[in-house]
Design a protein around this motif. Structure first.
Motif, mmCIF file in Angstrom:
data_model
loop_
_atom_site.group_PDB
_atom_site.id
_atom_site.type_symbol
_atom_site.label_atom_id
_atom_site.label_comp_id
_atom_site.label_asym_id
_atom_site.label_seq_id
_atom_site.Cartn_x
_atom_site.Cartn_y
_atom_site.Cartn_z
ATOM 1 N N LEU A 143 0.783 -1.367 0.456
ATOM 2 C CA LEU A 143 -0.105 -0.192 0.107
ATOM 3 C C LEU A 143 0.243 1.192 0.118
ATOM 4 O O LEU A 143 0.643 2.110 -0.475
ATOM 5 N N ARG A 144 1.588 1.123 0.700
ATOM 6 C CA ARG A 144 2.976 2.283 0.823
ATOM 7 C C ARG A 144 3.209 2.983 -0.180
ATOM 8 O O ARG A 144 3.870 3.496 -1.135
ATOM 9 N N ASP A 145 4.100 1.676 -0.943
ATOM 10 C CA ASP A 145 5.147 1.085 -2.488
ATOM 11 C C ASP A 145 3.914 2.171 -3.806
ATOM 12 O O ASP A 145 3.962 2.730 -4.282
ATOM 13 N N TYR A 146 1.918 1.829 -3.432
ATOM 14 C CA TYR A 146 1.608 1.613 -4.124
ATOM 15 C C TYR A 146 1.085 3.181 -4.130
ATOM 16 O O TYR A 146 1.138 4.161 -5.405
ATOM 17 N N ARG A 147 1.070 4.489 -3.195
ATOM 18 C CA ARG A 147 1.001 5.143 -2.863
ATOM 19 C C ARG A 147 2.486 5.795 -3.551
ATOM 20 O O ARG A 147 2.188 7.571 -3.936
ATOM 21 N N GLN A 148 3.309 5.915 -2.962
ATOM 22 C CA GLN A 148 4.359 6.840 -3.421
ATOM 23 C C GLN A 148 4.689 6.395 -5.082
ATOM 24 O O GLN A 148 5.086 7.394 -5.505
ATOM 25 N N ARG A 149 4.307 5.074 -5.793
ATOM 26 C CA ARG A 149 4.859 5.373 -7.153
ATOM 27 C C ARG A 149 3.539 5.655 -7.966
ATOM 28 O O ARG A 149 4.021 6.217 -8.922
ATOM 29 N N PHE A 150 2.183 5.246 -7.415
ATOM 30 C CA PHE A 150 1.115 5.803 -8.218
ATOM 31 C C PHE A 150 0.456 7.207 -7.154
ATOM 32 O O PHE A 150 -0.130 7.935 -8.561
ATOM 33 N N GLY A 151 0.530 7.463 -6.276
ATOM 34 C CA GLY A 151 -0.281 8.407 -5.263
ATOM 35 C C GLY A 151 1.458 9.857 -5.208
ATOM 36 O O GLY A 151 0.236 10.950 -5.374
ATOM 37 N N GLY A 152 2.056 9.477 -5.687
ATOM 38 C CA GLY A 152 3.850 10.221 -6.245
ATOM 39 C C GLY A 152 3.222 11.241 -4.755
ATOM 40 O O GLY A 152 4.224 12.432 -4.208
ATOM 41 N N VAL A 153 3.282 10.631 -3.482
ATOM 42 C CA VAL A 153 3.811 11.386 -1.954
ATOM 43 C C VAL A 153 4.820 10.612 -2.074
ATOM 44 O O VAL A 153 5.663 9.128 -1.985
ATOM 45 N N SER A 154 5.551 11.111 -0.584
ATOM 46 C CA SER A 154 7.619 11.043 -0.401
ATOM 47 C C SER A 154 7.029 9.798 0.475
ATOM 48 O O SER A 154 5.507 9.120 1.013
ATOM 49 N N PRO A 155 7.897 8.461 0.924
ATOM 50 C CA PRO A 155 7.819 7.759 1.868
ATOM 51 C C PRO A 155 7.414 7.480 3.200
ATOM 52 O O PRO A 155 6.215 6.781 3.523
ATOM 53 N N GLU A 156 7.578 9.117 3.485
ATOM 54 C CA GLU A 156 7.186 9.612 5.210
ATOM 55 C C GLU A 156 5.822 9.546 5.140
ATOM 56 O O GLU A 156 4.807 9.166 5.678
ATOM 57 N N THR A 157 5.307 10.560 4.155
ATOM 58 C CA THR A 157 3.715 10.572 3.870
ATOM 59 C C THR A 157 2.921 9.403 3.938
ATOM 60 O O THR A 157 1.990 9.115 4.886
ATOM 61 N N ALA A 158 3.577 8.591 2.753
ATOM 62 C CA ALA A 158 2.931 7.393 3.010
ATOM 63 C C ALA A 158 2.791 6.542 4.122
ATOM 64 O O ALA A 158 2.023 5.741 4.535
ATOM 65 N N LYS A 159 3.757 6.604 4.333
ATOM 66 C CA LYS A 159 3.816 5.885 6.270
ATOM 67 C C LYS A 159 2.347 6.916 7.216
ATOM 68 O O LYS A 159 2.146 5.752 7.959
ATOM 69 N N GLN A 160 2.542 7.775 7.192
ATOM 70 C CA GLN A 160 2.140 8.452 8.231
ATOM 71 C C GLN A 160 0.514 8.387 7.580
ATOM 72 O O GLN A 160 -0.370 8.295 8.272
ATOM 73 N N GLU A 161 -0.069 8.052 6.531
ATOM 74 C CA GLU A 161 -1.108 7.912 5.645
ATOM 75 C C GLU A 161 -1.894 5.911 6.791
ATOM 76 O O GLU A 161 -2.794 6.464 6.905
ATOM 77 N N GLN A 162 -0.784 6.363 6.716
ATOM 78 C CA GLN A 162 -1.432 4.358 7.231
ATOM 79 C C GLN A 162 -1.540 4.572 8.907
ATOM 80 O O GLN A 162 -2.628 3.559 8.815
ATOM 81 N N GLU A 163 -0.433 4.737 9.417
ATOM 82 C CA GLU A 163 -0.943 5.167 10.863
ATOM 83 C C GLU A 163 -2.258 6.040 10.780
ATOM 84 O O GLU A 163 -2.754 5.666 12.420
ATOM 85 N N LYS A 164 -2.685 6.716 10.571
ATOM 86 C CA LYS A 164 -3.196 7.887 10.699
ATOM 87 C C LYS A 164 -4.766 7.271 10.234
ATOM 88 O O LYS A 164 -6.092 7.293 11.514
ATOM 89 N N GLY A 165 -5.094 5.797 9.371
ATOM 90 C CA GLY A 165 -6.015 5.343 8.816
ATOM 91 C C GLY A 165 -6.151 4.145 9.993
ATOM 92 O O GLY A 165 -7.274 4.196 9.719
ATOM 93 N N GLY A 166 -4.982 4.042 10.963
ATOM 94 C CA GLY A 166 -5.460 2.669 11.465
ATOM 95 C C GLY A 166 -4.891 1.924 10.694
ATOM 96 O O GLY A 166 -4.642 0.128 10.859
ATOM 97 N N VAL A 167 -4.294 2.009 9.763
ATOM 98 C CA VAL A 167 -4.223 0.908 7.996
ATOM 99 C C VAL A 167 -2.892 -0.434 8.663
ATOM 100 O O VAL A 167 -3.089 -1.198 8.458
ATOM 101 N N ALA A 168 -2.299 0.497 9.085
ATOM 102 C CA ALA A 168 -0.963 -0.172 9.706
ATOM 103 C C ALA A 168 -0.785 -1.671 10.474
ATOM 104 O O ALA A 168 -0.117 -2.446 10.150
ATOM 105 N N HIS A 169 -1.770 -1.484 11.246
ATOM 106 C CA HIS A 169 -2.658 -2.879 12.409
ATOM 107 C C HIS A 169 -3.577 -3.055 11.993
ATOM 108 O O HIS A 169 -3.908 -4.020 12.806
ATOM 109 N N ALA A 170 -4.323 -2.644 10.673
ATOM 110 C CA ALA A 170 -5.278 -3.279 9.913
ATOM 111 C C ALA A 170 -4.521 -4.313 9.695
ATOM 112 O O ALA A 170 -5.466 -4.686 8.494
ATOM 113 N N SER A 171 -3.480 -4.556 8.635
ATOM 114 C CA SER A 171 -3.012 -5.372 7.936
ATOM 115 C C SER A 171 -3.062 -6.730 7.869
ATOM 116 O O SER A 171 -3.030 -7.372 6.723
ATOM 117 N N TYR A 172 -3.172 -7.383 9.371
ATOM 118 C CA TYR A 172 -3.061 -8.423 9.654
ATOM 119 C C TYR A 172 -3.845 -8.622 10.542
ATOM 120 O O TYR A 172 -2.945 -8.503 11.594
#
Ligand SMILES: [Zn+2]
Ligand SMILES: [Zn+2]
Length: 284
Positions: free
Chosen positions: A142-171
């Motif tokens: 998801l982070r990779d996808y956001r970086q490559r196709f959403g044009g966001v920085s690695p930091e932003t991609a990580k923050q997006e996951q943490e904000k949305g609780g996605v980092a903890h919802a992934s498995y």
């Protein structure tokens, strides 16, 4: 820089490179041997074996199996494993448990991303787009996808996951194999089982580390990954534990290609002599 890197990931799990590229880059970096240890997947090992031949490099087939114990996710490295014939069936059967655990919340995670307007593809489409090959889908994609196709920085991609609780919802980590089953699987397919980067837990909770180490030893643990970036500051404890219990010692960078730029091939590892001794002990 070490001669031998025993811990690398390809795009069959959460790495960015093909197994062939991992081997080619190891050769270019001047390594004497490399092991491929994808998370819960043996699917890159044929390509890996072919690449070792092509680039005339030494190496061992490996895997990194996720297990759950006492509230912790542990990683068990398996080295010198068979992955064809009956071993392939065993791997496919047993690893189903971990594939289900890893995928259990990906839909939930993707829905959160979609609701936030961050992605508009299905998990399958995303897997295809980022070039991941395995049956496993990771929050990293998801982070990779956001970086490559959403044009966001690695930091932003990580923050997006943490904000949305996605980092903890992934498995769902509680659904991973038990350490018993993990070690049994690795032994059944002819490998040795090594507790990966256990310094991570040792630094966090040394009492729990001791408890789990004792239990793993009783179950047939063969080694400790003493050389790894996450063992920083406690390598000597792990070396002492390994020596006292006659365990093998391994090491590696935990290479993930562009997904983890700091882990360069061979920045952690073992010497070629140590690797040859290990192979001799394994009879591989
Ligand atoms: Zn790991
Ligand atoms: Zn790893």
């Amino acid at each position: 820089m070490r001669d031998v890197d025993m811990h690398t990931h390809s795009h069959y799990s959460d790495g960015a490179d093909s197994p062939c590229d991992v081997v080619r880059k190891a050769k270019e970096a001047g390594l004497k041997a490399v092991c491929l240890t994808d998370h819960d997947s043996h699917l890159g090992l044929d390509e890996f074996a072919a690449a070792l031949k092509e680039f005339d490099l030494d190496g061992l087939a490996g895997i990194e199996v996720s297990v759950y114990s006492h509230g912790e996710v542990l990683h068990l490295l398996g080295y010198g494993i068979n992955h064809t014939g009956p071993a392939a069936k065993t791997l496919n059967d047993v690893l189903q448990t971990n594939w289900r655990a890893l995928n259990s919340r990906i839909i939930e995670a993707m829905n959160k991303y979609r609701a936030a307007g961050l992605v508009d593809v299905t998990p399958e489409e995303m897997q295809k787009t980022v070039g991941a090959k395995g049956p496993i889908q990771f929050k990293l994609w998801l982070r990779d996808y956001r970086q490559r196709f959403g044009g966001v920085s690695p930091e932003t991609a990580k923050q997006e996951q943490e904000k949305g609780g996605v980092a903890h919802a992934s498995y769902d980590k509680k659904r991973f194999l038990s350490p018993d089953d993990g070690i049994k699987l690795i032994h059944e397919i002819g490998g040795v089982a090594v507790w990966a980067h256990s310094g991570r837990l040792l630094l966090k909770d040394s009492i729990k580390h001791e408890l789990i180490f004792t239990e793993l030893l009783e179950t047939g643990l063969d080694g400790l990954e003493t050389e790894h970036a996450e063992n920083r500051g406690v390598e000597y404890v792990l070396v002492e534990l390994a020596n006292r219990n006659n365990l093998i010692r391994t090491g590696g960078s935990d290479y993930h290609g562009r997904h983890k730029p700091k882990a360069t091939l061979g920045n952690h590892g073992i010497t070629h002599d140590e690797f040859l001794a290990l192979r001799w002990r394994l009879g591989k």
